[in-house]
Design an enzyme around this catalytic site. Structure first.
Site, PDB file in Angstrom:
ATOM      1  N   ASP A  63      -0.925 -40.971  21.230  1.00 32.49           N
ATOM      2  CA  ASP A  63      -0.478 -42.327  20.912  1.00 32.49           C
ATOM      3  C   ASP A  63      -1.536 -43.410  21.113  1.00 32.49           C
ATOM      4  O   ASP A  63      -2.378 -43.333  21.993  1.00 32.49           O
ATOM      5  CB  ASP A  63       0.809 -42.701  21.672  1.00 32.49           C
ATOM      6  CG  ASP A  63       0.788 -42.344  23.155  1.00 32.49           C
ATOM      7  OD1 ASP A  63      -0.019 -41.489  23.565  1.00 32.49           O
ATOM      8  OD2 ASP A  63       1.592 -42.929  23.904  1.00 32.49           O
ATOM      9  N   GLU A 130       2.498 -40.608  25.534  1.00 33.36           N
ATOM     10  CA  GLU A 130       1.975 -40.621  26.907  1.00 33.36           C
ATOM     11  C   GLU A 130       2.073 -42.013  27.497  1.00 33.36           C
ATOM     12  O   GLU A 130       2.398 -42.184  28.671  1.00 33.36           O
ATOM     13  CB  GLU A 130       0.516 -40.134  26.930  1.00 33.36           C
ATOM     14  CG  GLU A 130      -0.059 -39.948  28.329  1.00 33.36           C
ATOM     15  CD  GLU A 130      -0.439 -41.257  29.021  1.00 33.36           C
ATOM     16  OE1 GLU A 130      -0.274 -41.343  30.245  1.00 33.36           O
ATOM     17  OE2 GLU A 130      -0.898 -42.182  28.333  1.00 33.36           O
ATOM     18  N   GLU A 131       1.788 -43.024  26.680  1.00 36.37           N
ATOM     19  CA  GLU A 131       1.752 -44.406  27.181  1.00 36.37           C
ATOM     20  C   GLU A 131       3.115 -44.881  27.658  1.00 36.37           C
ATOM     21  O   GLU A 131       3.211 -45.865  28.378  1.00 36.37           O
ATOM     22  CB  GLU A 131       1.216 -45.359  26.111  1.00 36.37           C
ATOM     23  CG  GLU A 131      -0.244 -45.108  25.725  1.00 36.37           C
ATOM     24  CD  GLU A 131      -1.225 -45.457  26.841  1.00 36.37           C
ATOM     25  OE1 GLU A 131      -0.798 -46.011  27.872  1.00 36.37           O
ATOM     26  OE2 GLU A 131      -2.424 -45.157  26.667  1.00 36.37           O
TER      27      GLU A 131
HETATM   28 ZN   LIG Z   1      -3.400 -45.528  28.518  1.00 36.51          ZN
HETATM   29 ZN   LIG Z   2      -4.570 -42.632  28.173  1.00 29.84          ZN
END
Ligand SMILES: [Zn+2]
Ligand SMILES: [Zn+2]
Length: 402
Positions: A63, A130-131
């Site tokens: 992402d 992930e963020e």
């Molecule tokens: Zn990040």
């Molecule tokens: Zn990262």
């Protein structure tokens, strides 16, 4: 670099990594991987079974961030997208996940080409979101270790804005932190600013809470056990002469061990309530402390495994390019794979991305460099990708040695 520039120019927000996933899934299929898409959303699992032996998992996250790119690169992103909250925003790979995906592909190409040098199962995964701290969880909940083999080893790298390009950094043990977002709603009794005697001022009370929170880390924790309590937002009131009836505090809390995390959360709850009692707030107006059950858990690098891999890297790259560093208070959801099964030997390492001359200059004059998530973060991608791909390949060849 062709793949990198394309990924960089067309970043996608968390949970929307449709094209990034499709592009890399196609590449992996060409290399002979058995590819499954849409695992935990846009996640991809690329398997290569190549005889008996352990299972090595390599993970890259996909992402980008809601950041308007200002690097001035000729392949800078001009993408506009809408966040889950409905906000229209520019999108940028400001955390450098494009270097992770490209390094992932580089390792996939190497390991497919050198199939005769290893025996075992290679499980290469591309992770969404992930963020937002949920991509790993979503893939696990979608049966990552049930529908596919459970790995014996898990590896990933993250580009770093705090090291020169091509330098590898690692930490044995805790390497990234537990990240909790905590809300405190402080209730008061509102009224006229000229008549405080008939109110309970939530701004004064919330100010006391903020001050007392400073003692959690400084007075209650073992100084050898690091943690952070930051009040990032304090909102209350509307006008000079009105005492508000509410103040809202937004906190970020960082820790490593689960026991410390719980101790801090309990401490925040206790301090908020204790200060409210001291201020004479009625029982039914006690502060409300809320936090999500789902948080980003800390990332543990198995110490022996990490040192073993660091040794492999040092032998190949030279000891001056492989450095043990301090843990970071940032968060990463890579830690969830190990947490899902503690038998997995897990390691995430850093690959420096700051061009050497810029790094040297900054060391000399003390200037600040753009950090990860900055609209100006432009890692020296060729070095990051090559080093990341090479390190992942080396590690896998070592672990799946014939
Ligand atoms: Zn990040
Ligand atoms: Zn990262």
């Amino acid at each position: 670099m062709k793949v990198y520039k394309d990924l960089h120019q067309y970043p996608e927000l968390s949970g929307q990594e449709v094209n990034s996933a499709a592009k890399l899934a196609k590449e992996a299929r060409k290399l002979g991987f058995d590819v499954t898409e849409k695992v935990g959303g846009t996640g991809v699992v690329a398997l290569m079974k190549n005889g008996p032996g352990p299972v090595v998992m390599i993970r890259a996250d996909m992402d980008g961030l809601p950041v308007i790119e200002q690097t001035g690169l000729d392949f800078a992103s001009k993408v506009i997208a809408t966040t889950e909250e409905g906000m229209e925003t520019g999108v940028m790979h400001a955390c450098g996940h494009d270097t992770h995906m490209t390094g992932w592909l580089g390792a996939a190409r190497q390991l497919a080409a050198r199939k005769n040098e290893w025996s075992g199962t290679l499980m290469m995964i591309l992770q969404p979101a992930e963020e937002r701290g949920r991509g790993a969880r979503d893939m696990l909940n979608d049966g990552l270790f049930k529908r596919f083999p459970k790995p014996d080893y898990a590896l990933a790298f993250h580009n770093s804005s705090a090291a020169p390009a091509g330098e590898i950094g690692y930490t044995a043990g805790y390497t990234l932190a537990n990240v909790d977002s905590i809300n405190i709603v402080v209730h008061g009794v509102g009224g006229h600013g000229a008549y405080p005697q008939s109110t309970k001022d939530p701004i004064v009370l919330a100010s006391r809470i903020v001050s007392t929170l400073q003692t959690l880390v400084s007075r209650e924790l073992d100084p050898q056990d690091p943690a952070v309590v930051t009040v990032g937002s304090f909102q209350a009131g509307s006008k000079h002469n009105i005492i508000s009836d509410k103040a809202t505090l937004l906190l970020t809390v960082r820790s490593y061990s689960d026991a410390t995390r719980q101790q801090i959360i309990d401490g925040i709850t206790r301090i908020a309530k204790g200060e409210a009692i001291a201020a004479g707030i009625p029982e039914d107006l006690m502060p409300e402390v809320t936090y999500k059950k789902e948080y980003t858990p800390s990332t543990w690098n198995d110490p022996d495994f990490t040192r073993q891999m660091a040794g492999v890297f040092a032998e190949h790259f030279g000891a001056d390019r492989v450095k043990e560093g301090k843990p970071s208070m940032a968060g990463e959801d890579f830690g969830r794979y190990y947490r899902a099964d503690n038998s997995i030997k897990s390691m995430i390492f850093w690959v420096g991305g700051v061009p050497q001359e810029i790094w040297d200059e900054a060391q000399k004059n003390g200037s600040k460099l753009p950090s990860l998530h900055s609209p100006f973060w432009a890692p020296q991608a060729d070095k990051v990708v090559a080093t990341g791909a090479e390190a992942l390949t080396l590690a896998t060849l070592k672990l799946l040695k014939k």
